[in-house]
Design an enzyme around this catalytic site. Sequence first.
Site, PDB file in Angstrom:
ATOM      1  N   ASP A  12      51.197  26.594  37.491  1.00  0.00           N
ATOM      2  CA  ASP A  12      52.626  26.018  37.895  1.00  0.00           C
ATOM      3  C   ASP A  12      52.590  24.385  37.641  1.00  0.00           C
ATOM      4  O   ASP A  12      51.745  23.918  37.340  1.00  0.00           O
ATOM      5  CB  ASP A  12      53.122  26.496  39.194  1.00  0.00           C
ATOM      6  N   CYS A  69      47.403  27.186  40.321  1.00  0.00           N
ATOM      7  CA  CYS A  69      48.554  26.755  41.067  1.00  0.00           C
ATOM      8  C   CYS A  69      47.910  25.931  41.977  1.00  0.00           C
ATOM      9  O   CYS A  69      46.860  25.256  41.999  1.00  0.00           O
ATOM     10  CB  CYS A  69      49.274  27.747  41.532  1.00  0.00           C
ATOM     11  N   THR A  71      47.208  26.561  45.328  1.00  0.00           N
ATOM     12  CA  THR A  71      46.088  27.082  45.946  1.00  0.00           C
ATOM     13  C   THR A  71      45.286  27.832  45.088  1.00  0.00           C
ATOM     14  O   THR A  71      44.292  28.418  45.475  1.00  0.00           O
ATOM     15  CB  THR A  71      46.348  28.010  47.101  1.00  0.00           C
ATOM     16  N   HIS A 102      29.817  41.115  38.197  1.00  0.00           N
ATOM     17  CA  HIS A 102      29.896  42.224  38.944  1.00  0.00           C
ATOM     18  C   HIS A 102      31.600  42.897  38.716  1.00  0.00           C
ATOM     19  O   HIS A 102      31.675  43.984  39.044  1.00  0.00           O
ATOM     20  CB  HIS A 102      29.948  41.966  40.640  1.00  0.00           C
ATOM     21  N   HIS A 137      28.093  48.463  38.355  1.00  0.00           N
ATOM     22  CA  HIS A 137      29.294  47.535  38.434  1.00  0.00           C
ATOM     23  C   HIS A 137      30.398  48.101  37.826  1.00  0.00           C
ATOM     24  O   HIS A 137      31.815  48.021  38.069  1.00  0.00           O
ATOM     25  CB  HIS A 137      29.077  46.397  38.163  1.00  0.00           C
TER      26      HIS A 137
HETATM   27  C1  RB5 Z   1      53.905  25.282  45.258  1.00  0.00           C
HETATM   28  O1  RB5 Z   1      54.029  24.316  45.997  1.00  0.00           O
HETATM   29  C2  RB5 Z   1      52.588  26.227  45.579  1.00  0.00           C
HETATM   30  O2  RB5 Z   1      53.403  26.972  46.617  1.00  0.00           O
HETATM   31  C3  RB5 Z   1      52.011  26.837  44.359  1.00  0.00           C
HETATM   32  O3  RB5 Z   1      51.472  25.878  43.789  1.00  0.00           O
HETATM   33  C4  RB5 Z   1      50.881  27.832  45.113  1.00  0.00           C
HETATM   34  O4  RB5 Z   1      50.015  27.133  45.733  1.00  0.00           O
HETATM   35  C5  RB5 Z   1      50.892  29.003  45.523  1.00  0.00           C
HETATM   36  O5  RB5 Z   1      50.206  29.950  45.663  1.00  0.00           O
END
Ligand code: RB5
Length: 147
Positions: A12, A69, A71, A102, A137
């Site tokens: 993203d 993204c 996180t 695994h 596995h």
């Molecule tokens: C975008 O601000 C953020 O929510 C997205 O990049 C991600 O971290 C979502 O899981």
Amino acid sequence: MTNPKHIALSSDHAAIDLRQAIAAHIKSLGYQVTDIGPTTNESTDYPKHGQAAAKLVASGDCDLGIILCGTGQGIMMAANKVKGIRCGVCSDTFSARMIRTHNNANMLSIGARVVGEGLALDMVDVFLTTEFEGGRHATRVDMIETH
Ligand code: RB5
């Protein structure tokens, strides 16, 4: 899988720069890359990008996928809704290795707001060059699909 050649990439808006660094890195190593963007920093929805990359892997058009993204969590959740996808979020190279050995993960998710570029590229190298061990596995991985 031996010697994966064709890698799907997507992210993203939170991970454009890191995704492009990964694309350049793996292209320099000889991988074929299908980078489905996005290319601008405009806010966008991670589920559609995760699912689009996951469909390239699930269909066999790509051998493995790397998605990002902020996180790594949301886009991983979206990718794992596509049948046949096993995607793990990693912030360390041990996990990037183990999800291949695994779990036979076919996608790696990275949080661009969590890890730096150096660690991300190391995780990518480990993920792309590590083989699934099979054996016991494989039985467990099969259980993921046949619940
Ligand atoms: C975008 O601000 C953020 O929510 C997205 O990049 C991600 O971290 C979502 O899981």
